[in-house]
Design an enzyme around this catalytic site. Structure first.
Site, short mmCIF file in Angstrom:
data_model
loop_
_atom_site.label_atom_id
_atom_site.label_comp_id
_atom_site.label_asym_id
_atom_site.label_seq_id
_atom_site.Cartn_x
_atom_site.Cartn_y
_atom_site.Cartn_z
CG HIS A 1 -4.46 12.82 -55.11
ND1 HIS A 1 -5.66 12.59 -56.03
CD2 HIS A 1 -5.28 13.64 -54.18
CE1 HIS A 1 -6.89 13.25 -55.60
NE2 HIS A 1 -6.32 13.83 -54.17
CG HIS B 1 -6.27 17.23 -50.89
ND1 HIS B 1 -7.23 17.82 -51.78
CD2 HIS B 1 -6.44 16.02 -50.82
CE1 HIS B 1 -7.76 17.06 -52.27
NE2 HIS B 1 -7.48 15.97 -52.07
CG LEU B 2 0.36 20.81 -49.80
CD1 LEU B 2 1.52 21.72 -50.54
CD2 LEU B 2 1.02 20.47 -48.71
NE ARG B 3 -7.67 20.34 -46.76
CZ ARG B 3 -8.35 19.32 -47.52
NH1 ARG B 3 -8.51 19.62 -48.70
NH2 ARG B 3 -8.77 18.26 -46.77
CG ASN C 1 -9.91 19.84 -52.99
OD1 ASN C 1 -8.62 20.20 -52.78
ND2 ASN C 1 -10.55 19.43 -52.38
CE LYS D 1 -9.07 14.95 -58.57
NZ LYS D 1 -8.82 15.10 -57.10
CG HIS E 1 -13.34 12.57 -57.02
ND1 HIS E 1 -12.76 12.71 -55.63
CD2 HIS E 1 -14.34 11.67 -56.65
CE1 HIS E 1 -13.47 11.95 -54.58
NE2 HIS E 1 -14.52 11.43 -55.34
CG HIS F 1 -8.69 9.11 -54.60
ND1 HIS F 1 -9.89 9.22 -55.64
CD2 HIS F 1 -8.74 10.72 -54.62
CE1 HIS F 1 -10.44 10.25 -55.52
NE2 HIS F 1 -9.77 11.19 -55.18
CG ASP G 1 -7.03 11.81 -51.42
OD1 ASP G 1 -7.04 13.08 -51.52
OD2 ASP G 1 -8.15 11.01 -51.37
CG HIS H 1 -10.93 17.74 -43.30
ND1 HIS H 1 -11.57 18.58 -44.01
CD2 HIS H 1 -10.64 16.68 -44.08
CE1 HIS H 1 -11.87 18.30 -45.34
NE2 HIS H 1 -11.14 17.09 -45.42
CB ALA I 1 -14.61 12.85 -46.88
C1 NCD Z 1 -10.51 15.48 -49.96
C2 NCD Z 1 -10.55 16.77 -49.37
O1 NCD Z 1 -10.67 16.59 -48.09
O2 NCD Z 1 -10.23 17.54 -49.98
N1 NCD Z 1 -10.96 14.34 -49.25
C3 NCD Z 1 -10.93 12.93 -49.19
O3 NCD Z 1 -11.81 12.15 -48.56
N2 NCD Z 1 -10.11 12.41 -50.15
C4 NCD Z 1 -11.21 15.46 -51.35
C5 NCD Z 1 -10.96 14.37 -52.40
O4 NCD Z 1 -9.92 13.89 -52.80
O5 NCD Z 1 -12.03 13.51 -52.48
ZN ZN Z 2 -8.23 14.17 -52.82
#
Ligand code: NCD
Ligand code: ZN
Length: 350
Positions: free
Chosen positions: A14, A16-18, A42, A100, A137, A175, A248, A252, A264
Site C-alpha cells: 500500500h 502512495h507515489l503521487r 488516488n 481500491k 479504505h 491500514h 501507506d 505531502h 493526512a
Molecule cells: C492518504 C493520502 O494522502 O493519499 N492519506 C493518509 O492519511 N493515509 C490517503 C489514504 O490512504 O487514506
Molecule cells: Zn493510503
C-alpha cells in the site's frame, strides 16, 4: 559488534507515489528497499481506467533511478461508473493487481469514491469471478460518527454486509487501526487479509495531541487509543499470514501538512524497514519480520516470492535518518517516531 538480519526483499502493499515532481522525489526511497509496491490510484484526477493505469505505470518506470529494479503493481480507483469489462481486461492482462475502494469523502482525493454501494455490486461480482482483490479504505464518512469510531462502524455497517453479499470476493482491509479490525480478520476464513502500516505500530492518539499538535503524525485512519496500537503490534508480529505490510507512505509537502487545515498522511518509505526491525525486536519477534514484510503479502496476491534479499544491521549508536526529502516543489518530512532507532539497511544509498 553488529547484528545482521537478512530478509527476502520486502514488498510494500500500500503505497502512495503521487505524480510529477513528488513522484520523482519519493520513488527512490521505496525502490531502494522494496522489490515491488501496490500503487494507490488516488491521483487528481484518479486512476479509474486501464489506460490511465498503464500511463501512470509508464510514468513511474521512467521516474526510476537508472538500473533500479522496482515493480509497481497497479490498482484502479473504484467509482460508481467503473466499467467491469475494462477492469476485467486490465486484471487479466496483469496490468492491475487490485481495485481500491474509497468511500466518497473518506480521505485525501476520495471525492470520486463510492457513495452508494449497491451501484458497484455488479463490478464487485465480476471481481469475485475473476479473483481480483478489493482493497478497502475502511472508514464510514457519516458526520454523526466520531472519527475514532469510523473504522469499527465501517466493519459492521459496510464491510460485513458487502462480504456476505459477495462471499467469493477477496478483500484486503487497508491500514487497519483497531482491535476490531484485527479481530474481524482473525474471525474470518480465507479471502480476507489486512495491511498494517509502520506508523500505526508507533502511534496512539496521545502522540498526535499531547504536548502540542503533531501534524506529521496525522494520517487517516487516525491513530487510536493505546490498546489498539498494542493489538496491531500483536497481529503484525504474530506471523499470521493474513497480516502484511502496506506502509501507506503518503507524502505531502510540509506546508500542506503544517497548516490550519493540514492534510493526512505520514511519509515512511525512507525508514520503514529500520523502524519495523525496531518494533519486531521490541516484541521479541525478529524471526517474524520476513513473513510480515516479504512473504505474507506475496502469498495473498499470488506473486512469486522475491529472489533478492535486504540486510538490516544493528549498530551500537542511534541511526540518524534524513529529516526531509526535497522535491522541486518543497520539502517532505520523513516520519520520525521520536525514539532511538539502532537498525539501518545495509549499504543504504539513495
Ligand atoms: C492518504 C493520502 O494522502 O493519499 N492519506 C493518509 O492519511 N493515509 C490517503 C489514504 O490512504 O487514506
Ligand atoms: Zn493510503
Amino acid at each position: 559488534m553488529t547484528d545482521l538480519l537478512k530478509l527476502t526483499r520486502p514488498d510494500d502493499l500500500h503505497l502512495h507515489l503521487r505524480d510529477g515532481a513528488m513522484l520523482k522525489a519519493v520513488l527512490p526511497s521505496s525502490a531502494a528497499h522494496f522489490a515491488r509496491a501496490l500503487i494507490m490510484p488516488n491521483l487528481v484526477p484518479p486512476v479509474v481506467t486501464a489506460a490511465q493505469a498503464s500511463s501512470y505505470r509508464d510514468r513511474i518506470l521512467s521516474a526510476l533511478p537508472d538500473d533500479q529494479p522496482f515493480e509497481p503493481l497497479m490498482t484502479l480507483y473504484l467509482t460508481e461508473d467503473t466499467d467491469p469489462n475494462d477492469l476485467s481486461a486490465a486484471f487479466q492482462s496483469g496490468l492491475i493487481r487490485a481495485v481500491k475502494l474509497y468511500p466518497a469523502g473518506a480521505t485525501t482525493n476520495s471525492a470520486s469514491g463510492v457513495s452508494n454501494f449497491e451501484r458497484v455490486r455488479p463490478v464487485l461480482e465480476r471481481m469475485a469471478d475473476i479473483g481480483c482483490p478489493l482493497c478497502v479504505h475502511g472508514e464510514v464518512t457519516d458526520d454523526a460518527v466520531d472519527i475514532f469510531d469510523r473504522e469499527a462502524v465501517f466493519i459492521d455497517r459496510v464491510l460485513d454486509p458487502l462480504r456476505r453479499a459477495t462471499p467469493e470476493l477477496r478483500v484486503v482491509m487497508e491500514h487497519i487501526t483497531t482491535a476490531q479490525g484485527v479481530d474481524y480478520v482473525r474471525a474470518n476464513a480465507s479471502g480476507l487479509a489486512a495491511t498494517i502500516t509502520t506508523h500505526h505500530l508507533f502511534l496512539n492518539r496521545n502522540h498526535i495531541l499531547v504536548g502540542g499538535i503533531k501534524p506529521h503524525y496525522y494520517c487517516l485512519p487516525v491513530a487510536k487509543r493505546e490498546e489498539h496500537r498494542l493489538a496491531l503490534r500483536k497481529a503484525a508480529t504474530s506471523g499470521d499470514d493474513r497480516f502484511f505490510l502496506g506502509t501507506d507512505s503518503a507524502p505531502h509537502l510540509d506546508h500542506h501538512k503544517e497548516s490550519a487545515c493540514g492534510c493526512a498522511g505520514c511519509f515512511t518509505a525512507l525508514n520503514t524497514m529500520p523502524l519495523l526491525a525496531h518494533v519486531f525486536e521490541e516484541e521479541a519477534a525478529l524471526d517474524k519480520l520476513e513473513a510480515f514484510t516479504s512473504l505474507n503479502g506475496a502469498k495473498f496476491y499470488k506473486l512469486p516470492v522475491n529472489q533478492d534479499t535486504l540486510t538490516l544491521e544493528k549498530s551500537q549508536t542511534p541511526v540518524r535518518f534524513a529529516k526531509t526529502v526535497a522535491s522541486e516543489e518543497g520539502d517532505v518530512t520523513v516520519f520520525d517516531p521520536r525514539v532511538s532507532i539502532y537498525w539501518q539497511v545495509q549499504n543504504h544509498v539513495l
